[in-house]
Scaffold this motif. Structure first.
Motif, PDB file in Angstrom:
ATOM      1  N   ASP A 171      -4.848  -0.748 -12.206  1.00 50.52           N
ATOM      2  CA  ASP A 171      -3.817  -1.166 -11.262  1.00 50.52           C
ATOM      3  C   ASP A 171      -2.728  -0.111 -11.198  1.00 50.52           C
ATOM      4  O   ASP A 171      -2.372   0.494 -12.218  1.00 50.52           O
TER       5      ASP A 171
ATOM      6  N   ALA B 225      -4.978  -2.554  -6.795  1.00 53.68           N
ATOM      7  CA  ALA B 225      -6.109  -2.182  -7.650  1.00 53.68           C
ATOM      8  C   ALA B 225      -6.817  -0.938  -7.104  1.00 53.68           C
ATOM      9  O   ALA B 225      -7.062  -0.833  -5.902  1.00 53.68           O
TER      10      ALA B 225
ATOM     11  N   ARG C 238     -10.340   0.888  -7.736  1.00 55.99           N
ATOM     12  CA  ARG C 238     -11.643   0.733  -8.390  1.00 55.99           C
ATOM     13  C   ARG C 238     -12.658   1.670  -7.732  1.00 55.99           C
ATOM     14  O   ARG C 238     -12.730   1.766  -6.508  1.00 55.99           O
TER      15      ARG C 238
END
Length: 416
Positions: free
Chosen positions: A68, A130, A132
């Motif tokens: 994050d 986030a 990812r």
């Protein structure tokens, strides 16, 4: 008295004009510098988003990275909604699609996601986003871009406090391989040689953080001169490229693609046209997988295949030519006529010669798709082999047919 009052009024007017001119000059100077007059303060009001930095990582191929980041509003106005963008180089990908994100592929195979975060960020407040991605099997030297615009809009190009970049190296490697050439030529003729730089993987190659990009170093064989050079190949000086690509006549070159990219399994071919000196003998030189500054790449864990050879066999008048029928140097023996001819003489095709060995070649050949330079001799035979034409008068003066055997490139190193 009247004159004194008039003089004083003129002086006041002059001072007033000077002050106005000075003020105007100050404002103009501020404008040219890209700022504004101090009294304006117009740009001090509004939102000012900043984003935290991602921690470093060395993911293994197949692993998913998830962190994050914090977006903080350091301005004086609220932000209603944030457009958050991520970009991944080609060795990375998004692990799954996320609702509210739009995915695309942009220039240079970069994967992009633009996500809408429907939150209000008040002055002094923060939100999280986030990041990812997963490392693909070919991951190696990668980069991730992430963030938003200063006021929450989709960011432009370049990096700021609200839009950052993380460079990372996957826990993997790539194997650079040098590929040489093995051929034959006649002294005094021209001969092409094709060498290659191959990536045997598993990682694709482009250095994201340095201009010391992968390259093939090519040493020109002694007794030859490079007359035509691929544009991707620059002369090498003491510690790096020393002249523009394609410059002929140098002894050492470093060759690298314009985009500095070598995909897994890709071979970059470079063909040089060489002038064989009249007194040249069989000669050998080296090609090496390295970098443009001749530094062994840290990602290449297999140095055993970093070097290869350019070998050019150059027959002399004293050598027996194994391609001439009968193995005799005393004259033509396979359909030719006359006596005393030397099968290695470069003037070896005489008028009236009809023997199977009555043609010659300098071995000129075309190279690969990258950096190819092609060359030819005086003419080309029906089988596509260049021939050296001799003078009929010279052959007659020698009293016989001089045969030059066609020498074909030996099946050697495979550059595919």
């Amino acid at each position: 008295m009247v004159l004194s009052v008039v003089d004083e009024e003129i002086t006041v007017r002059q001072h007033t004009r000077s002050y106005i001119r000075a003020s105007a000059a100050f404002v103009a100077a501020v404008a040219i510098a890209g700022g504004a007059a101090p009294a304006a303060h117009a740009e001090d009001a509004g939102a000012d988003l900043v984003i935290s930095a991602l921690p470093k990582a060395t993911p293994k191929p197949g692993e998913v990275y998830g962190q994050d980041v914090v977006i903080t509003n350091k301005g004086t106005a609220a932000v209603n909604g944030v457009s958050f963008r991520m970009r991944l180089t080609r060795g990375l990908d998004f692990p799954e699609a996320v609702e509210g994100c739009t995915y695309s592929t942009v220039e240079d195979q970069v994967r992009q996601a633009v996500c809408k975060i429907d939150e209000v960020v008040e002055p002094g407040a923060s939100i999280k986003a986030a990041v990812r991605f997963k490392a693909l099997p070919k991951a190696l030297m990668e980069a991730v871009e992430y963030g938003t615009g200063r006021t929450g809009e989709t960011p432009g190009e370049g990096f700021t406090d609200s839009y950052r970049r993380l460079a990372l190296t996957a826990d993997s490697s790539a194997d650079l391989v040098a590929v040489g050439d093995d051929t034959e030529a006649l002294a005094g003729n021209w001969q092409s040689v094709t060498v290659a730089l191959r990536n045997d993987g598993p990682g694709w190659i482009r250095n994201q953080e340095s201009d010391d990009q992968p390259a093939l170093m090519v040493h020109i064989p002694a007794g030859t001169t490079a007359t035509e050079v691929p544009k991707e190949c620059s002369p090498f000086g003491i510690d790096g490229p020393s002249a523009p690509g394609g410059t002929p006549g140098k002894s050492t070159y470093v060759c690298t693609p314009d985009d500095h990219t070598i995909e897994v399994g890709q071979s970059l071919l470079y063909t040089f046209m060489l002038k064989i000196h009249a007194d040249a003998k069989t000669t050998t030189s080296e090609v090496k997988a390295t970098s443009v500054y001749d530094i062994h790449p840290a990602f290449d864990k297999n140095p055993a295949n970093d070097k290869a050879q350019i070998h050019i066999a150059i027959p002399t008048d004293n050598e027996e030519d194994p391609t001439t029928s009968g193995g005799s140097t005393g004259g033509a023996t396979d359909g030719g006529s006359g006596s005393g001819g030397n099968g290695n003489d470069p003037q070896g095709q005489a008028a009236g010669g009809t023997g199977a060995s009555g043609s010659a070649t300098g071995g000129a050949s075309s190279g690969g798709s990258d950096g190819t330079v092609t060359g030819s001799l005086a003419s080309t035979g029906s089988d596509g082999i260049p021939m050296v034409a001799g003078a009929a008068g010279a052959a007659a003066a020698l009293g016989g047919l001089l045969v030059v055997a066609a020498r074909r490139r030996r099946a050697g190193t495979d550059a595919s």
